[in-house]
Write an enzyme that holds these catalytic residues in place. Structure first.
Site, PDB file in Angstrom:
ATOM      1  N   PRO A   1      24.826  30.387  92.307  1.00  0.00           N
ATOM      2  CA  PRO A   1      24.009  31.417  91.698  1.00  0.00           C
ATOM      3  C   PRO A   1      25.235  32.708  91.638  1.00  0.00           C
ATOM      4  O   PRO A   1      24.933  33.703  90.757  1.00  0.00           O
ATOM      5  CB  PRO A   1      23.064  31.714  92.916  1.00  0.00           C
ATOM      6  CG  PRO A   1      23.050  30.759  93.762  1.00  0.00           C
ATOM      7  CD  PRO A   1      23.772  30.070  93.532  1.00  0.00           C
TER       8      PRO A   1
ATOM      9  N   THR B   1      23.208  26.070  96.297  1.00  0.00           N
ATOM     10  CA  THR B   1      24.513  26.980  97.369  1.00  0.00           C
ATOM     11  C   THR B   1      24.210  28.433  97.321  1.00  0.00           C
ATOM     12  O   THR B   1      24.151  28.473  96.698  1.00  0.00           O
ATOM     13  CB  THR B   1      25.661  25.981  96.548  1.00  0.00           C
ATOM     14  OG1 THR B   1      26.134  26.855  95.792  1.00  0.00           O
ATOM     15  CG2 THR B   1      25.552  24.466  96.234  1.00  0.00           C
TER      16      THR B   1
ATOM     17  N   ASP C   1      34.125  23.951  87.657  1.00  0.00           N
ATOM     18  CA  ASP C   1      34.710  22.633  87.967  1.00  0.00           C
ATOM     19  C   ASP C   1      35.119  22.792  89.105  1.00  0.00           C
ATOM     20  O   ASP C   1      35.329  21.120  90.081  1.00  0.00           O
ATOM     21  CB  ASP C   1      36.410  22.637  87.728  1.00  0.00           C
ATOM     22  CG  ASP C   1      35.916  22.508  85.599  1.00  0.00           C
ATOM     23  OD1 ASP C   1      35.091  21.178  85.432  1.00  0.00           O
ATOM     24  OD2 ASP C   1      36.848  22.877  85.281  1.00  0.00           O
TER      25      ASP C   1
ATOM     26  N   GLY D   1      30.170  27.887  85.284  1.00  0.00           N
ATOM     27  CA  GLY D   1      30.738  28.765  86.034  1.00  0.00           C
ATOM     28  C   GLY D   1      32.386  29.072  84.554  1.00  0.00           C
ATOM     29  O   GLY D   1      31.620  29.550  83.926  1.00  0.00           O
TER      30      GLY D   1
END
Length: 236
Positions: A80, A111, A138, A169
């Site tokens: 998140p 997570t 990544d 990301g």
């Protein structure tokens, strides 16, 4: 309205008996980018019509799916905090598409700390997982590969459990590389479309051993020494 459907862009046909409708999940290319352009068909009521429609939908979906024709169970790791919080928005777009396909079973893991995905992938029973979806950058992909590579059955697990990357990301090298190699534009819908199709391609991994440290698994690139110092220094 008239519809022009492309087999290559179809992900499947889903029958809704309650409403007597069928949805054709469709992601065609428009100016080089994937878009959602589903078609909904109204069907006559009655058991015979529904049975015929169900058989037709199964045939259509079977033709759309690449690889083994069966239900697939994925673990989806979503960070998140990744991408300044944009990962959750990316995942909402992806999940809406994946949830349209009832043969995909998604177990979502949000997570909460570093290393969590690695721990899960090191222990998940091989027979309970057909693949992994990563919605982050990544760094979380790196965790997943290291978790799989640390298993006693790593050789089998790396072959059986493909890893799909939805760019969520600040650095999304794997998603960029995969979409490019598949002839797709780089984007959330494109990455999700490829995962839903079920195709796979091989990826080279690198194992790095250092004295008194566990083996690390790397993908796409490996940096060390002064290169890492420059990389870290450039972010200050």
């Amino acid at each position: 309205a008239e519809w022009l459907l492309n087999w290559e862009a179809l992900l499947g046909a889903v029958l809704d008996r309650a409403s007597c409708t069928m949805r054709l999940v469709h992601c065609p290319l428009r100016s080089g980018k994937r878009i959602r352009e589903d078609a909904e068909l109204s069907l006559p009521a009655g058991d015979a019509a529904m049975e015929a429609a169900e058989a037709w939908a199964a045939k259509v979906s079977e033709r759309c799916i690449q690889g083994e024709k069966r239900a697939r169970r994925y673990i989806a790791f979503v960070n998140p905090a990744s991408g300044s919080g944009k990962a959750m928005t990316c995942w909402a777009q992806s999940r809406e598409l994946l949830d349209r396909l009832p043969w995909l079973e998604i177990t979502e893991v949000l997570t909460e700390r570093a290393g969590q995905a690695q721990e899960v992938m090191a222990q998940v029973p091989l027979e309970d997982c057909d693949g992994v979806i990563v919605v982050s950058g990544d760094g979380l992909v790196h965790e997943v590969f290291n978790g799989i590579a640390s298993r006693a059955d790593a050789s089998q697990a790396l072959r059986k459990m493909p890893v799909g990357h939805i760019p969520g990301g600040s650095g999304n090298g794997l998603a960029k590389s995969v979409t490019h190699s598949c002839g797709e534009q780089y984007g959330v819908l494109e990455a999700t479309y490829l995962i839903a199709k079920g195709g796979m391609s091989e990826l080279d991994l690198m194992a790095v051993d250092q004295p008194s440290k566990p083996t690390r698994t790397s993908f796409l690139s490996l940096a060390g020494g002064v290169i890492s110092d420059i990389d870290l220094g450039s972010e200050k």
